[in-house]
Design a protein around this motif. Structure first.
Motif: not given
Length: 364
Positions: A130-135, A150-153, A156-158
């Protein structure tokens, strides 16, 4: 040959989607192992961060403590019927330890699930999926998200935190698939990024104005004038101007370079006292003071990402700046930003602690 005979039969079985499997369990089997349950909860903030290990040790057995770093909010969960007594224990512990509580509020019958109660393999694979689906779903909101992360990491964490938040609040008894529930929550949580950072009223005002401008532009193929926008939104021009000033302040806060550490390396030329009139020196001192305030509210580069100090203290900056130079009172700001004066004081006190240190450095 009849018309019905010419149409091939449709196998309804092909329309049903196979259930998702995580860690060897279907979603419904996984939720059944850790059903959502009611509990009592106490929400509160403090004037400074609590030592969590000591705080947990001072609470009754069986309660859980969580801390939302972004909101500075503590949540203590206990058994049903214990909200008031738990609130009293928290007040006493904080008072004895010298911590001030802000907005302490008991709440009964909160329905939640502890993600750790789910089978580890099930939770791990479910979150990865679901992290992949959410992104993917959040791509249309990414410009808004980038204003705050602004940071990709960090993004992803959020998103991972949002998925876990959905896991803890998803009610499997409502007959709504988890994916559909998560999708509805994501839109709300993206909007909450702005509301938490800049105040509920300011973020909502900006959102309404942008939607109105977009709708008018789509209909008339041009941007609206001030009068046209006011009429389109059903507001007076005076109200629109006041709200536009709120939005302008919000955008100005986002664009402050030193909140990202960019201005700290800049040199400020201060004129010699003996060669310039007092008025110019007064302006120079005010510039240095406002810069020191902005730097005091910048993220601490040495803080961990999950600590509050790692985020810009925007509410503290707003409180200090607008009450010092903007002619506002805290009561007025509290109404405009839809937050309590006590919450503003907590963030302003954080800014003051760092500001005093920076002023000592400037004085030296």
């Amino acid at each position: 040959m009849s018309l019905h005979a010419a149409i091939p039969a449709v196998d309804d079985r092909t329309r049903s989607r196979e259930p998702l499997v995580f860690g060897g369990l279907t979603e419904s089997e996984g939720w059944a192992l850790a059903p959502i349950t009611p509990r009592d909860r106490v929400h509160f903030r403090t004037d400074r961060e609590l030592p969590l290990a000591r705080f947990r040790a001072g609470l009754p057995a069986g309660v859980t403590v969580t801390y939302d770093e972004g909101e500075g909010l503590y949540r203590v969960d206990g058994a049903r019927g214990t909200a008031e007594s738990l609130a009293g224990v928290i007040r006493d512990w904080c008072a004895d330890a010298g911590y001030g509580t802000v907005g302490l509020r008991p709440e009964t019958d909160v329905r939640r699930r502890a993600p750790r109660d789910l089978p580890p393999a099930f939770l791990d694979e479910l979150c990865r999926h679901y992290c992949r689906v959410s992104l993917k779903r959040l791509q249309r909101n990414m410009s808004t998200i980038r204003l705050h992360l602004p940071d990709n990491d960090d993004v992803d964490q959020q998103v991972a935190e949002w998925v876990l938040k959905a896991v803890s609040t998803y009610d499997e008894t409502k007959s709504v698939p988890f994916g559909a529930y998560l999708a509805t929550q994501l839109s709300k949580w993206v909007h909450d990024l702005g509301r938490n950072a800049y105040g509920r009223t300011a973020a909502d005002t900006e959102n309404k104005q942008q939607k109105a401008i977009a709708a008018f532009t789509a209909e008339h193929q041009r941007r609206p004038s001030e009068k046209e926008l006011a009429a389109f939104m059903g507001q007076s021009v005076a109200t629109l101007r006041r709200n536009s000033q709120t939005v302008a302040t919000l955008n100005g806060l986002r664009n402050l370079q030193s909140l990202d550490g960019g201005a700290d390396g800049a040199e400020f030329v201060v004129p010699d006292n003996g060669e310039v009139p007092d008025e110019i020196m007064g302006e120079a001192e005010q510039t240095l003071l406002s810069h020191a305030l902005t730097a005091a509210c910048a993220p601490d580069p040495t803080a961990r990402r999950d600590q509050r100090a790692a985020q810009a203290n925007v509410l503290g900056w707003t409180t200090w700046y607008l009450t010092t130079w903007g002619g506002r009172t805290k009561t007025q700001l509290s109404t405009e930003l839809n937050t309590s004066v006590r919450n503003m004081n907590v963030h302003a006190d954080r800014a003051e602690q760092v500001l005093k240190q920076r002023l000592v450095e400037l004085g030296g």
